[in-house]
Every structure is written in C-alpha cells, then in structure tokens.
Design a protein around this motif. Structure first.
Motif, short mmCIF file in Angstrom:
data_model
loop_
_atom_site.label_atom_id
_atom_site.label_comp_id
_atom_site.label_asym_id
_atom_site.label_seq_id
_atom_site.Cartn_x
_atom_site.Cartn_y
_atom_site.Cartn_z
N PRO A 207 0.80 -1.23 0.00
CA PRO A 207 0.00 0.00 0.00
C PRO A 207 0.83 1.28 0.00
CG PRO A 207 -0.86 -1.60 1.58
CD PRO A 207 0.44 -2.14 1.08
N SER A 208 1.97 1.27 0.67
CA SER A 208 2.78 2.49 0.76
C SER A 208 3.34 2.92 -0.59
CB SER A 208 3.94 2.28 1.75
OG SER A 208 4.78 1.22 1.31
N LEU A 209 3.43 1.98 -1.54
CA LEU A 209 4.00 2.32 -2.84
C LEU A 209 3.09 3.28 -3.60
CD1 LEU A 209 6.63 1.56 -4.25
CD2 LEU A 209 5.38 -0.13 -5.56
N GLU A 210 1.80 3.24 -3.29
CA GLU A 210 0.86 4.16 -3.93
C GLU A 210 1.26 5.61 -3.68
OE1 GLU A 210 -3.77 5.66 -3.36
OE2 GLU A 210 -3.14 3.75 -2.52
N LEU A 211 1.78 5.89 -2.49
CA LEU A 211 2.13 7.25 -2.12
C LEU A 211 3.40 7.74 -2.82
CD1 LEU A 211 1.42 7.03 1.72
CD2 LEU A 211 -0.14 7.60 -0.16
N GLY B 242 -5.37 5.69 6.69
CA GLY B 242 -4.66 5.38 5.46
C GLY B 242 -5.38 5.93 4.24
N VAL B 243 -6.71 5.79 4.22
CA VAL B 243 -7.50 6.32 3.11
C VAL B 243 -7.40 7.84 3.07
CG1 VAL B 243 -9.85 6.62 2.23
CG2 VAL B 243 -9.10 4.39 3.08
N LEU B 244 -7.47 8.48 4.24
CA LEU B 244 -7.39 9.93 4.31
C LEU B 244 -6.04 10.44 3.80
CD1 LEU B 244 -8.94 12.44 5.29
CD2 LEU B 244 -7.77 12.19 7.49
N GLU B 245 -4.98 9.77 4.21
CA GLU B 245 -3.65 10.17 3.77
C GLU B 245 -3.49 10.03 2.26
OE1 GLU B 245 1.06 9.19 4.76
OE2 GLU B 245 -0.47 7.65 5.12
N ALA B 246 -3.93 8.88 1.71
CA ALA B 246 -3.81 8.64 0.27
C ALA B 246 -4.63 9.66 -0.53
CB ALA B 246 -4.26 7.22 -0.07
N SER C 238 -4.85 14.30 -4.04
CA SER C 238 -5.49 15.57 -4.38
C SER C 238 -4.47 16.69 -4.52
CB SER C 238 -6.53 15.94 -3.30
OG SER C 238 -7.56 14.98 -3.24
N GLU C 239 -3.51 16.72 -3.61
CA GLU C 239 -2.46 17.76 -3.68
C GLU C 239 -1.62 17.59 -4.93
OE1 GLU C 239 -0.38 17.32 -0.02
OE2 GLU C 239 -1.77 18.60 1.11
N ALA C 240 -1.32 16.35 -5.28
CA ALA C 240 -0.51 16.09 -6.48
C ALA C 240 -1.26 16.49 -7.74
CB ALA C 240 -0.13 14.61 -6.54
N LYS C 241 -2.57 16.24 -7.78
CA LYS C 241 -3.37 16.64 -8.95
C LYS C 241 -3.45 18.15 -9.09
CE LYS C 241 -6.38 12.60 -9.46
NZ LYS C 241 -7.79 12.11 -9.48
N LEU C 242 -3.65 18.84 -7.98
CA LEU C 242 -3.70 20.31 -8.01
C LEU C 242 -2.37 20.90 -8.49
CD1 LEU C 242 -5.68 21.23 -4.76
CD2 LEU C 242 -6.34 21.74 -7.13
N ALA C 243 -1.27 20.32 -7.99
CA ALA C 243 0.05 20.80 -8.40
C ALA C 243 0.27 20.56 -9.89
CB ALA C 243 1.14 20.09 -7.59
N ALA C 244 -0.16 19.41 -10.40
CA ALA C 244 0.00 19.10 -11.82
C ALA C 244 -0.87 20.00 -12.68
CB ALA C 244 -0.34 17.64 -12.08
N LEU C 245 -2.04 20.38 -12.16
CA LEU C 245 -2.96 21.25 -12.91
C LEU C 245 -2.43 22.69 -12.94
CD1 LEU C 245 -5.74 21.49 -14.34
CD2 LEU C 245 -6.71 22.05 -12.09
N ARG C 246 -1.93 23.17 -11.81
CA ARG C 246 -1.46 24.56 -11.72
C ARG C 246 -0.09 24.75 -12.38
NH1 ARG C 246 -2.96 25.14 -5.30
NH2 ARG C 246 -5.22 25.42 -5.55
N ASN C 247 0.74 23.74 -12.29
CA ASN C 247 2.09 23.84 -12.84
C ASN C 247 2.36 22.68 -13.78
OD1 ASN C 247 2.97 26.12 -11.01
ND2 ASN C 247 2.53 24.55 -9.49
N PRO C 248 1.75 22.70 -14.96
CA PRO C 248 1.95 21.58 -15.91
C PRO C 248 3.40 21.45 -16.35
CG PRO C 248 0.82 23.42 -16.97
CD PRO C 248 0.87 23.75 -15.52
N ASP C 249 3.86 20.24 -16.39
CA ASP C 249 5.23 19.95 -16.83
C ASP C 249 5.22 19.72 -18.33
OD1 ASP C 249 7.77 19.09 -17.30
OD2 ASP C 249 7.71 17.37 -15.93
N PRO C 250 5.90 20.58 -19.11
CA PRO C 250 5.89 20.40 -20.58
C PRO C 250 6.53 19.10 -21.03
CG PRO C 250 7.53 22.04 -19.91
CD PRO C 250 6.71 21.73 -18.69
#
Length: 204
Positions: free
Chosen positions: A49-53, A83-87, A92-104
């Motif tokens: 499970p930890s690999l998901e993070l 565990g569900v809350l952390e994941a 969600s934070e990773a998606k927001l970061a990818a949306l706001r700062n797209p990597d070309p």
C-alpha cells in the motif's frame, strides 16, 4: 574602441564526468542485476500500500481507475480510515500541483472536468492503459525502474546489493570462466610462441 573583457574559459575538468573504471562498472551492473532479481523473487513489492504514495498520480491512472466498486471498498478497509485519508490528501495535492504547474516534458496532461474533478490523460494514445492488465504492466515498469535506480527511499538496499543470494549463478560462472580464459591467454602470450607440429598443435 573599448576592449571587451575576455570570456573566462570553463574548466575542462569541471565539465568532464568521472570516468568509470572496470571495477566500478562491474559493481554497478551487479547491483542492478541483484535488484532486478529481487523484484522477480518478490512480486509482492508492487502491491504494498505504501508504494501508492510514491507516485499517487501514476497509481490513479494505472491501478485505481480499473478497480471495481467492491475492490475499492476492500482497499478502503485494508488501509483503514487514516490510510484512506492520507492517500486521498496526497493524491489531491498532487493533482492540483500538476494542474497549476503543468510539466511540458510530462507525457500526461491534467484537466479539470465540469464536475470539478481533475483527471490526467496520456498525450500519446499508445501509452494509455486500456485495461487492468495494461495498467498493471505500466505500474510495474515504472516502479521497477524506480526501484532498480535506487530511488525508493523507504527500502533498505544494502540487504539486496550486498547479497549473493540475488546473483544469477549461471551468469557468475560464465564471467568466472571468461576471466580464467583471458588470464590463460595472457600467460600464453607472455611466455612466447607455443611449439606446434604438423597438425598445428603441440605434438607429444
């Protein structure tokens, strides 16, 4: 006309990458082979499970999206509330970061849908997992490269890198034979020409 200042030449030693000698090369290859062998013997590594993070966005696109409602419920039970809350928070934070700062240079583009959700899609159609099997293979490939490259900070590599248990025995024997034959050839050359008979080999 004013004289322009001389451009300082870059140090040639600073720009050169360190040269890898034969011993270092063999050690690097041996380490890589042992890590790959470890993954072959321990496929459960990819299911922890930890690999998901480690890469929540990749997990979301390759594994989570293909889970059935029943499997998602089992996953939630196994992780527990914290565990569900952390994941969910990290994803969600990773998606927001990818949306706001797209990597070309990223093969994945993230967009916000009408319902407010954020989804990622691979730009290359051939790179998009179409089913559970393709998603699993993609996850294993990326996480496998990450592991072999030594980028899993939670894993104790010393127990694998320093263990002969994960050596390919056949390959080790071939290398030993090659080294032995090379040594024999060098000794023969150093001792001068070998006397031969009419058959082209030494007669007794």
């Amino acid at each position: 006309m004013p004289q322009l200042p001389e451009r300082r030449k870059a140090s040639s030693t600073a720009s050169k990458a360190p040269v890898e000698d034969e011993t270092q090369r063999k050690t690097r290859i041996q380490t890589k082979n042992r890590r790959m062998r470890y993954l072959e013997l321990h496929p459960e590594y990819f299911e922890q499970p930890s690999l998901e993070l480690a890469d929540p966005l990749l997990y979301d696109r390759t594994i989570r999206r293909f889970l059935t409602p029943h499997e998602r419920e089992l996953d939630r039970r196994s992780k527990g509330y914290s565990g569900v809350l952390e994941a969910n928070l990290i994803r969600s934070e990773a998606k927001l970061a990818a949306l706001r700062n797209p990597d070309p240079n990223s093969p994945t583009v993230y967009t916000r849908a009408a319902d407010g959700s954020i989804t990622g899609v691979e730009q290359d159609v051939d790179d998009r997992p179409r089913d559970r099997q393709q998603g699993w293979e993609k996850w294993r490939d990326v996480m496998g490269l990450r592991f072999v490259g030594g980028r899993d900070e939670e894993f104790e590599y010393a127990g694998v890198d320093g263990s002969e248990e994960f050596d390919d025995r056949a390959e080790v024997e071939r290398e030993r034979l090659d080294e032995y034959l090379e040594g024999e050839e060098e000794r023969f050359v150093g001792d001068g020409p070998r006397p031969v008979g009419e058959t082209g080999v030494q007669d007794f």
